[in-house]
Design an enzyme around this catalytic site. Structure first.
Site, PDB file in Angstrom:
ATOM      1  N   GLU A  57       1.032  -6.022  13.066  1.00 41.72           N
ATOM      2  CA  GLU A  57       1.715  -5.625  11.845  1.00 41.72           C
ATOM      3  C   GLU A  57       1.277  -4.198  11.529  1.00 41.72           C
ATOM      4  OE1 GLU A  57       0.912  -8.223   8.601  1.00 41.72           O
ATOM      5  OE2 GLU A  57       1.712  -9.987   9.623  1.00 41.72           O
ATOM      6  N   ASP A  68      -0.919  -5.960  -2.285  1.00 42.03           N
ATOM      7  CA  ASP A  68      -2.112  -5.671  -1.503  1.00 42.03           C
ATOM      8  C   ASP A  68      -3.331  -5.448  -2.384  1.00 42.03           C
ATOM      9  OD1 ASP A  68      -0.962  -5.637   1.158  1.00 42.03           O
ATOM     10  OD2 ASP A  68       0.163  -3.899   0.463  1.00 42.03           O
TER      11      ASP A  68
END
Length: 282
Positions: A57, A68
């Site tokens: 990724e 995040d």
């Protein structure tokens, strides 16, 4: 037709078929494109498959990565400060494809940079660069016409996140246009925030497999080889991001610059994680 263009969904499917044949789960590794700067980021990317990454990724740097935690937020800021942008991200993928035609690369991030780029142009350029799929965390299935469906029509996978709060009523909608694999976020919260118990993962796998035949990758909160191994006993892949990005940060000098240990510290951790994943079912 180039190897970059013929990959797409097939490359992901072939990788999971190979993992099934080998009787093991895969390791999905995350780094942010351009972190700590483009040259070092590219060196790390090139070394990940040899270190044991089965799927990569690659984060698309963005100023407001809302899903995040601090580690990946800081990685995005480092990359942006080093001049990273979407065209450079695709250039890194293109360079990777010049030497690796088999390892799937998933671009992960947020819709805004893709929207600014232009959806049709972005998908064309991503496919030509050798991207295999997208994870775009801020587009729900109600907005599938915006990006998901065009992505799949272009031959790329659109990978959806599911969470502990995705119930049996919501899951059919989430997996409806999903392809490649399903990404199960094992904890409620941002990346790097805690980890789920084995019992919770077992329960989640059973629930998800009632709704999809796609491979299931589990992430958020996996930091050690032992944790990765526990996930690999149940899921089709374990995803590790924050721990790897934190290792990059740990390797930097007092000025925030890469050192001669940066790449080796990252690949050392990935080897440990890969060993845990590969031995989990033995």
């Amino acid at each position: 037709m180039s190897d970059a263009i013929i990959g797409g969904q097939d490359r992901i499917a072939k990788r999971f078929a190979k993992l099934k044949e080998e009787g093991r789960a895969g390791l999905v590794t995350f780094i942010t494109a351009g972190d700590p700067e483009p040259e070092t980021s590219f060196e790390i990317l090139k070394q990940l498959p040899e270190a044991g990454a089965d799927i990569i990724e690659l984060g698309m740097p963005f100023t407001d990565p809302m899903a995040d935690g601090p580690a990946i937020q800081e990685a995005s800021l480092r990359a942006l400060a080093a001049g990273m942008h979407m065209r450079k991200t695709l250039s890194i993928v293109r360079g990777f494809r010049d030497q690796d035609h088999d390892t799937p690369i998933i671009l992960m991030g947020y819709y805004n940079p893709i929207y600014i780029y232009g959806v049709a142009e972005f998908l064309e350029d991503a496919r030509n660069a050798g991207v295999d799929g997208l994870i775009v965390v801020d587009l729900p299935p109600e907005e599938d016409a915006e990006l998901c469906i065009p992505t799949v029509e272009k031959g790329l996978s659109f990978i959806r996140l599911t969470t502990p709060t995705s119930d049996d009523k919501r899951l059919p909608k989430l997996v409806q246009n999903t392809s490649g694999f399903v990404y199960y976020v094992s904890v409620a919260g941002v990346t790097g925030a805690g980890s789920a118990s084995n019992e919770q993962i077992v329960e989640a796998m059973g629930r998800l497999r009632r709704h999809t035949d796609l491979p299931i990758a589990v992430g958020f909160g996996i930091k050690t080889a032992a944790q990765a191994a526990d996930v690999a006993k149940q899921a089709d892949a374990a995803v590790v991001g924050s721990a790897i990005v934190s290792k990059i940060a740990e390797s930097l000098d007092e000025n925030g610059k890469a050192t001669d240990k940066t790449a080796s510290m990252v690949t050392g951790l990935v080897r440990e994680l890969a060993n845990g994943v590969r031995n989990a079912r033995k």
